[in-house]
Design a protein around this motif. Structure first.
Motif, short mmCIF file in Angstrom:
data_model
loop_
_atom_site.label_atom_id
_atom_site.label_comp_id
_atom_site.label_asym_id
_atom_site.label_seq_id
_atom_site.Cartn_x
_atom_site.Cartn_y
_atom_site.Cartn_z
N ARG A 120 0.86 -1.17 0.00
CA ARG A 120 0.00 0.00 0.00
C ARG A 120 0.89 1.22 0.00
O ARG A 120 1.69 1.43 0.90
CB ARG A 120 -0.90 -0.02 1.22
N VAL A 121 0.78 1.99 -1.03
CA VAL A 121 1.54 3.24 -1.10
C VAL A 121 0.57 4.30 -0.63
O VAL A 121 -0.37 4.64 -1.33
CB VAL A 121 1.98 3.53 -2.54
N SER A 122 0.79 4.77 0.58
CA SER A 122 -0.24 5.70 1.06
C SER A 122 0.03 7.10 0.52
O SER A 122 1.09 7.38 -0.02
CB SER A 122 -0.29 5.69 2.58
N ALA A 123 -0.99 7.90 0.67
CA ALA A 123 -0.90 9.25 0.12
C ALA A 123 0.20 10.02 0.81
O ALA A 123 0.49 9.82 1.97
CB ALA A 123 -2.23 9.94 0.34
N ASP A 124 0.81 10.89 0.05
CA ASP A 124 1.89 11.70 0.58
C ASP A 124 1.28 12.84 1.38
O ASP A 124 0.51 13.65 0.86
CB ASP A 124 2.71 12.26 -0.59
N THR A 125 1.59 12.90 2.66
CA THR A 125 1.00 13.97 3.46
C THR A 125 2.03 15.05 3.76
O THR A 125 1.82 15.89 4.60
CB THR A 125 0.45 13.41 4.79
N ALA B 237 -3.19 16.84 -6.13
CA ALA B 237 -4.20 15.92 -5.60
C ALA B 237 -4.36 14.64 -6.41
O ALA B 237 -4.57 13.57 -5.85
CB ALA B 237 -5.54 16.64 -5.48
N VAL B 238 -4.25 14.73 -7.74
CA VAL B 238 -4.48 13.52 -8.53
C VAL B 238 -3.51 12.40 -8.18
O VAL B 238 -3.87 11.23 -8.22
CB VAL B 238 -4.38 13.72 -10.06
N TYR B 239 -2.27 12.78 -7.87
CA TYR B 239 -1.31 11.72 -7.53
C TYR B 239 -1.26 11.45 -6.04
O TYR B 239 -0.70 10.47 -5.60
CB TYR B 239 0.08 12.09 -8.05
N ASN B 240 -1.84 12.38 -5.29
CA ASN B 240 -1.76 12.27 -3.84
C ASN B 240 -2.89 11.40 -3.31
O ASN B 240 -3.81 11.86 -2.66
CB ASN B 240 -1.79 13.67 -3.23
N ARG B 241 -2.83 10.13 -3.66
CA ARG B 241 -3.87 9.19 -3.29
C ARG B 241 -3.20 7.87 -2.94
O ARG B 241 -2.12 7.57 -3.43
CB ARG B 241 -4.78 8.91 -4.49
N PRO B 242 -3.87 7.08 -2.11
CA PRO B 242 -3.28 5.77 -1.80
C PRO B 242 -3.45 4.83 -3.00
O PRO B 242 -4.50 4.81 -3.65
CB PRO B 242 -4.12 5.30 -0.62
N PHE B 243 -2.42 4.09 -3.29
CA PHE B 243 -2.49 3.13 -4.39
C PHE B 243 -2.05 1.76 -3.89
O PHE B 243 -1.28 1.65 -2.94
CB PHE B 243 -1.55 3.55 -5.52
N LEU B 244 -2.50 0.74 -4.57
CA LEU B 244 -2.02 -0.60 -4.31
C LEU B 244 -1.08 -0.97 -5.44
O LEU B 244 -1.42 -0.78 -6.61
CB LEU B 244 -3.18 -1.59 -4.32
N THR B 245 0.07 -1.46 -5.10
CA THR B 245 0.93 -1.92 -6.18
C THR B 245 1.30 -3.37 -5.93
O THR B 245 1.36 -3.82 -4.79
CB THR B 245 2.23 -1.11 -6.26
N VAL B 246 1.51 -4.07 -6.98
CA VAL B 246 1.99 -5.43 -6.87
C VAL B 246 3.41 -5.41 -7.37
O VAL B 246 3.69 -4.82 -8.42
CB VAL B 246 1.12 -6.39 -7.72
#
Lengths: 418, 396
Positions: free
Chosen positions: A38-43, A52-61
Motif C-alpha cells: 500500500r503506497v499511502s498518500a503523501d501527506t 491531488a491527482v497523484y496524492n492518493r493511496p495506491f495498491l501496487t503489486v
C-alpha cells in the motif's frame, strides 16, 4: 470516433478483469502480503492542491508497472422541505477507480474512472500522460481536470468530512469538470515557500450554459454535451490557468482563471451568432492551524457570461459563490482498536448566487440564490476512511427573491479509499 | 468499547429527531398552491403530472423554445401559481375596436420580445396600440370554470336596468375549433360566453393553455400548430396528453383560503366592501354546476368576481383590446388570494392588469368608469374604515 464519456461498462470490466487475472496469477506464485504494497498518500507539506491527482493511496503489486486504487462512497439521506419529506433513501453515490503507471522515471500515466449513482453516469474524469522535463516544467495531455478553484482537482470523497460536495463546486462550477486538452505545469521551492502554476488549453463550454432545464445560467449544464471529449463545440479553446503559493507554516492560496468563447457562432462558414464569452475567476485557500489542528479550506468563485440582451433575464450574466469548511479534530487516539483514529467536528458554509444584478423593469434584486450550513461529525478509523454524519439546513430563494424555501437534510454515510 | 453506548445513543437520538429538525409546514391558508380536497387517487396522479408540466417543465431550444418567445415555462410567469412580476409581463398589440386585430401579419396579437441566441425578437409595429399584461394567479380556476353560463348572465346588467351605474356584460366571443363548449352552454348570435384572460376573451382552460404554450413560449401543439416566428405549421413540441394534464391540473388547484375571518376589523371591512358597491362587481359568492371532477361540483365558493366585463374609465384604457371587448373594458379579477399575492411577486404588490398599482389602496384609487362611484365611496370613508376594508382585502 468513440465518445469517451459514455463508454459502456463492458470495456472496463474486460480491462479490470484482465488486470485482476494478471495480478492474481503472479500473486499465487508468491506470498500475498509481501507482494501487495500500500503506497499511502503523501501527506508531506510540499504538496499543493494541484498534486491531488497523484496524492492518493495506491495498491501496487511488486514489479507490476501499474498501481491501482479507488474509492467508494454511499450514504443515507432524509430530506424535508416545508414539512413535506420524501422519506429515507439510500444512495450509492460513487465508485471511482484509479489506475496509474510509471512508463519511465519521468513519464507517468494516471486515469480515474467514475461510476456515479450506480451506472447512471460513467465517465473518465482524468486520463493523462505527464512528462517531466524539470520540476518547474511538465507536460500534461489527455483528459485533464481544469484547475479552476480547488475542489475540481481535489474531489475525492474520503478527503472531505461532508457527504455533499460544495455547492459552488458542483452547482456553480461544473465539478468534476474535465476535458480533452493539454498544457504545462510546474513547481518551484524556496525555503518554506512553494510556488506552483498550471496552464491548459482544452475543449470547453457550449450553449447549454444559457439554454438548459435548470432555467438559469448554469455552467454544469455543459457536461450534458457528451461530445466535448471528441471535438470542441465551436473550435475555440478554453484557457484554464492557475498559480498557487504555499508557505509550509501558513497555508496555501490559489488564484485561477478559466475562460473562452462558449457558443457556436459559426458552422460551415455560416455565421450563427456573435462570439460570446464565459470567464471565471476563483480564489481558493487551505490551511491547518498549528496550535489547534483546525483545518480550513474553501473557495470563492465569480463568473461572467455574455448572455444576449434579447434573451431572458432568467439567465444571469454574473454569478458568485463560496464555500468554507472548518474541521476541528477533537479526538486523536486509539478508538475501537483503531490505532490512529480521529473524531472531528466540522462545519461547512455554502453560498451560491446564480444571478447577480437587478431586474430591468423594477430595479429589484434578482434572487436565484442559495445558502446552507452543514454541521458535521466525522469519524476516521484511519485517514483513508471516513464515516460522516451531516445535518444540512438550506435556504433557497427563487428568481423573484420571494421568501426562501427552507429545507433540511440528514445524511449519514462513509467514503473510503480502497 | 466505552464509546459504543454513547455513540449509539447519539445516533438513536438523531434519528428520532429527524422530524424535529426539519422545517415545519406552513399553514394551509398561507399557501396559494396545492390540490383541491377530496381528489381521487387517479386525480391526484394526474394533478402531479400536470404540476410537473406546469412548474418544472422548462423549455430549451432543443425542446422547441422560441425562436421567439416570452418565457420558458408556465411556472416562470405564474410562480407558485400566483400572480406575476413586471419583469415577465407580456405585451399584446394591434387591436383597438371590435373589428379584430389588424396586425396579425406583423406578429400580433402577442409580442414575443425575447429570442433564442442568434434570432431577433419582435418589436411593436408603429401605429399599433398595446397593453402590458401581468400574469394572474391560476388558483381556483376549476371553480370559475364550473359556473354555468346562465348564472353569469343573471349577474350581468348590460343596459344598467337597475340604474346603479354598473353594467357588467358577458364577453360574447368566437371560440377556437378545438374547444368543446360546456354542457348547457348559452350562445348569442353564434358567439360563446368567454371568461378567462384579462379581457375575458378565452372560453376555457384548454383555449388558455394551448395558446399559452404557443404564444408565451413558442411551443406548438396539435391544438395550436403554427409557429409564432415562421407562421408555418410545425410538428407538435408538446404532446396532447401533457396539454390535457395541465388543463386538469389548473382545474384541480384549490381555491385560495381566507385568513383571520373572525377578526372584528376584517368583519367590519367585509360589510363596508358591500356597502360601497365593491361587491357589485367583485361578487363574493358564486355557485358551481355539474363537474366531472366531483370535488368541484355543485358548491358555493367565494372568488369575489362576476367574470363580466366592465368599463373601467379612461385611466385604465390602454387603447388595446381583444375579441368584442372595448378598450376600456376589463374582466373583474377575482380577489381571492389577494393578501397572499405579494408572497409570490417578490415581496411587494403589483396589481391591476399591468401591475401598475403598488398597493391595494392604489389599485382601488385607480378604479374609474363604472367603478367611479365605488372608488368615491372608498375615498369618503373615515380612515379607520379604510383600514378595516384593507384588512378585509388582505385576509382574502
Amino acid at each position: 470516433m468513440k465518445i469517451f464519456t459514455s463508454i459502456s461498462p463492458r470495456p472496463i470490466r474486460v480491462v479490470s478483469g484482465l488486470l485482476f487475472l494478471f495480478a492474481s496469477a503472479s500473486i499465487q506464485a508468491q506470498g500475498l502480503d509481501t507482494l501487495i504494497q500500500r503506497v499511502s498518500a503523501d501527506t508531506s507539506t510540499s504538496m499543493l492542491n494541484m498534486d491531488a491527482v497523484y496524492n492518493r493511496p495506491f495498491l501496487t503489486v511488486e514489479k507490476m508497472p501499474v498501481a491501482l486504487g479507488g474509492y467508494l462512497e454511499a450514504n443515507t439521506l432524509y430530506q424535508s422541505e416545508a414539512g413535506v419529506s420524501e422519506g429515507l433513501s439510500f444512495q450509492a453515490r460513487r465508485l471511482t477507480i484509479f489506475m496509474s503507471a510509471s512508463i519511465n522515471k519521468r513519464i507517468k500515466f494516471l486515469s480515474e474512472m467514475e461510476f456515479e449513482d450506480g451506472t447512471k453516469e460513467i465517465g473518465i474524469e482524468f486520463a493523462a500522460l505527464d512528462v517531466s522535463f524539470h520540476p518547474a516544467l511538465n507536460f500534461r495531455g489527455g483528459i485533464i481536470m481544469n484547475p479552476i478553484g480547488a475542489f475540481n482537482q481535489n474531489h475525492d470523497g474520503p478527503k472531505w468530512e461532508f457527504v455533499e460536495r460544495p455547492d459552488v463546486a458542483v452547482n456553480l462550477l461544473p465539478a468534476t469538470w474535465s476535458n480533452a486538452g493539454f498544457g504545462v505545469y510546474g513547481k518551484t521551492y524556496k525555503g518554506d515557500w512553494i510556488l506552483g502554476y498550471e496552464a491548459y488549453l482544452t475543449n470547453g463550454f457550449n450553449n447549454n450554459i444559457i439554454d438548459n432545464e435548470a432555467s438559469k445560467t448554469f455552467l454544469p449544464a455543459a457536461k450534458e454535451n457528451e461530445r466535448r471529449f471528441e471535438e470542441s463545440s465551436n473550435g475555440q479553446p478554453l484557457l484554464t490557468g492557475k498559480v498557487s503559493i504555499k508557505n509550509r507554516k501558513i497555508g496555501e492560496i490559489g488564484l485561477s482563471y478559466m475562460g473562452g468563447v462558449y457558443n457556436k457562432f459559426e458552422e460551415d462558414g455560416l455565421t450563427l451568432d456573435e462570439k460570446r464569452r464565459v470567464d471565471v475567476v476563483a480564489i481558493d485557500w487551505n490551511t491547518t492551524m498549528q496550535k489547534t489542528g483546525t483545518y480550513i479550506v474553501g473557495e470563492l468563485v465569480y463568473t461572467w457570461v455574455d448572455v444576449p440582451s434579447t434573451y431572458t433575464q432568467q439567465f444571469g450574466s454574473k454569478q458568485k459563490g463560496v464555500f468554507i469548511d472548518v474541521v476541528q479534530p477533537i479526538l486523536k487516539k486509539s478508538i475501537f482498536d483503531w490505532d490512529n483514529a480521529t473524531l472531528n467536528l466540522a462545519a461547512r458554509f455554502d453560498y451560491v448566487d446564480w444571478n447577480l444584478g437587478t431586474f430591468k423593469e423594477t430595479n429589484a434584486d434578482i434572487g436565484d440564490v442559495l445558502w446552507a450550513i452543514t454541521p458535521a461529525i466525522s469519524f476516521r478509523p484511519s485517514s483513508q476512511t471516513v464515516f460522516r454524519l451531516n445535518y444540512r439546513y438550506q435556504w433557497q430563494k427563487d428568481l423573484l427573491n420571494n421568501a426562501p424555501a427552507k429545507s433540511a437534510s440528514w445524511l449519514f454515510g462513509f467514503s473510503s479509499y480502497f | 468499547m466505552k464509546y459504543i453506548f454513547p455513540l449509539l445513543s447519539i445516533l438513536m437520538f438523531l434519528l428520532q429527531s429527524c422530524e424535529l429538525t426539519t422545517p415545519a409546514a406552513p399553514q394551509e391558508n398561507e399557501l396559494l398552491d396545492g390540490p383541491l380536497e377530496g381528489l381521487s387517487m387517479e386525480q391526484q396522479t394526474q394533478f402531479l403530472r400536470g404540476d410537473i408540466a406546469f412548474n418544472d417543465d422548462i423549455f430549451t431550444v432543443e425542446k422547441g423554445l422560441g425562436p421567439i418567445f416570452v418565457s420558458n415555462s408556465c411556472g416562470s410567469c405564474h410562480a407558485g401559481d400566483g400572480k406575476g412580476n413586471p419583469f415577465i409581463t407580456f405585451t399584446r398589440f394591434g387591436q383597438n375596436d371590435t373589428t379584430g386585430n389588424h396586425f396579425l401579419e406583423q406578429g400580433g396579437p402577442q409580442l414575443q420580445h425575447k429570442a433564442i441566441p442568434g434570432y431577433q425578437p419582435e418589436r411593436i409595429p408603429s401605429g399599433a396600440s398595446s397593453s402590458d399584461l401581468l400574469a394572474p394567479a391560476v388558483t381556483g380556476l376549476g371553480f370559475l370554470d364550473a359556473v354555468s353560463d346562465a348564472d353569469l348572465i343573471a349577474l350581468s346588467d348590460p343596459d344598467d336596468v337597475d340604474g346603479d351605474g354598473i353594467s357588467g356584460r358577458p364577453h360574447w366571443n368566437n371560440i377556437r375549433d378545438y374547444v368543446a363548449p360546456r354542457p348547457n352552454t348559452i350562445t348569442k348570435n353564434g358567439k360563446y360566453l368567454s371568461r378567462f384572460g384579462k379581457k375575458g376573451a378565452a372560453y376555457d382552460l384548454l383555449d388558455q393553455t394551448a395558446n399559452a404554450y404557443n404564444q408565451d413560449m413558442g411551443i406548438t401543439s396539435l391544438f395550436e400548430p403554427l409557429d409564432p416566428y415562421s407562421g408555418l405549421e410545425e410538428d407538435p413540441e408538446v404532446n396532447t396528453q401533457t396539454v390535457n394534464d395541465v388543463v386538469t391540473y389548473l382545474k384541480m388547484l384549490k381555491a385560495p383560503l381566507p385568513r383571520n375571518q373572525d377578526d372584528t376589523q376584517v368583519k367590519a371591512g367585509k360589510l363596508i366592501f358591500s356597502q360601497i358597491q365593491c361587491a357589485a362587481c367583485h361578487t363574493p359568492t358564486l355557485q358551481t354546476g355539474h363537474s366531472p371532477i366531483e370535488a368541484l361540483a355543485n358548491q358555493a365558493f367565494h372568488p369575489y368576481t362576476d367574470l363580466l366585463l366592465h368599463d373601467m374609465g379612461p385611466e385604465l384604457d390602454d387603447g388595446y383590446t381583444e375579441g368584442y371587448a372595448l378598450t376600456a373594458e376589463w374582466k373583474t379579477p377575482p380577489l381571492w388570494g389577494l393578501g397572499l399575492s405579494a408572497d409570490a411577486q417578490g415581496g411587494s404588490y403589483f396589481l391591476l392588469h399591468d401591475g401598475r398599482a403598488r398597493s391595494i389602496e392604489e389599485a382601488i384609487l385607480m378604479h374609474g368608469g363604472e367603478a367611479e362611484q365605488a372608488k368615491q365611496g372608498y375615498v369618503e370613508l373615515a380612515e379607520t374604515e379604510k383600514q378595516q376594508l384593507l384588512k378585509f382585502l388582505e385576509s382574502l
